[in-house]
Scaffold this motif. Structure first.
Motif, mmCIF file in Angstrom:
data_model
loop_
_atom_site.group_PDB
_atom_site.id
_atom_site.type_symbol
_atom_site.label_atom_id
_atom_site.label_comp_id
_atom_site.label_asym_id
_atom_site.label_seq_id
_atom_site.Cartn_x
_atom_site.Cartn_y
_atom_site.Cartn_z
ATOM 1 N N SER A 1 6.127 -1.847 -9.468
ATOM 2 C CA SER A 1 6.888 -1.362 -8.316
ATOM 3 C C SER A 1 8.161 -2.177 -8.221
ATOM 4 N N TYR B 1 0.827 -1.211 0.000
ATOM 5 C CA TYR B 1 0.000 0.000 0.000
ATOM 6 C C TYR B 1 0.862 1.263 0.000
ATOM 7 N N VAL B 2 1.840 1.329 0.888
ATOM 8 C CA VAL B 2 2.694 2.526 0.976
ATOM 9 C C VAL B 2 3.499 2.702 -0.306
ATOM 10 N N SER C 1 4.389 6.191 -8.703
ATOM 11 C CA SER C 1 3.342 6.202 -9.719
ATOM 12 C C SER C 1 3.262 4.862 -10.445
ATOM 13 N N ASP D 1 2.684 1.720 -3.306
ATOM 14 C CA ASP D 1 1.750 2.187 -4.342
ATOM 15 C C ASP D 1 1.438 3.667 -4.182
ATOM 16 N N GLN D 2 1.302 4.136 -2.927
ATOM 17 C CA GLN D 2 0.976 5.543 -2.676
ATOM 18 C C GLN D 2 2.160 6.457 -2.978
ATOM 19 N N GLU D 3 3.368 5.978 -2.764
ATOM 20 C CA GLU D 3 4.558 6.816 -2.930
ATOM 21 C C GLU D 3 5.133 6.797 -4.335
#
Length: 151
Positions: free
Chosen positions: A27, A14-15, A21, A17-19
């Motif tokens: 990732s 999750y982190v 693009s 993906d949020q940090e």
């Protein structure tokens, strides 16, 4: 309070993906490893020490504690069908720029005159600022609302 157990790898995903693009499939390993290391060595132990989460380092699992609700009030909370204030003001600025441009170019039906345009812009930002101030004051913490950390 939600007693759901969350696994470290899910938080890392999750982190990351949020940090970044990148999509979850894109990732890269170094991004994930950086997030994993920061969470495992720093952030999660601190949250556990503050009794915001229960963190089992050996199993890589965590869950929120009742203390997490007290911390939530310090975060910017935006309801699901609402927009953050910074996005609201960005939209007002874009609309203002569009009105100024169309008035400057004399494009119909927006060629309303500079006096009228000034009034509209002051009214838009004034009403937004009043509502924002009202909501901020309504949600402001008072000394009696603060729950200090206990050692």
């Amino acid at each position: 309070m939600d007693k759901e157990i969350v696994e470290l790898r899910d938080v890392v995903d999750y982190v990351t993906d949020q940090e970044t693009s990148d999509s979850p499939e894109e990732s890269n390993y170094s991004n994930r490893k950086s997030v994993y290391t920061a969470l495992r060595q720093t952030h999660l132990p601190k949250l556990d020490d503050l009794d915001i989460i229960e963190y089992d380092k050996a199993r890589g699992e965590m869950r929120l504690t009742p203390r997490a609700e007290q911390v939530r009030m310090y975060l910017e909370y935006v309801p699901e069908n609402d927009i953050p204030w910074h996005v609201h003001y960005l939209g007002l600025t874009a609309l203002s720029g569009l009105l100024v441009l169309t008035t400057h170019l004399g494009l119909y039906p927006f060629s309303i005159g500079w006096g009228t345009l000034t009034g509209i812009l002051v009214l838009m930002f004034g009403v937004s600022s009043i509502v924002h101030t009202y909501q901020s004051r309504r949600s402001r913490l008072r000394d009696m609302d603060f729950a200090p950390l206990t050692e």
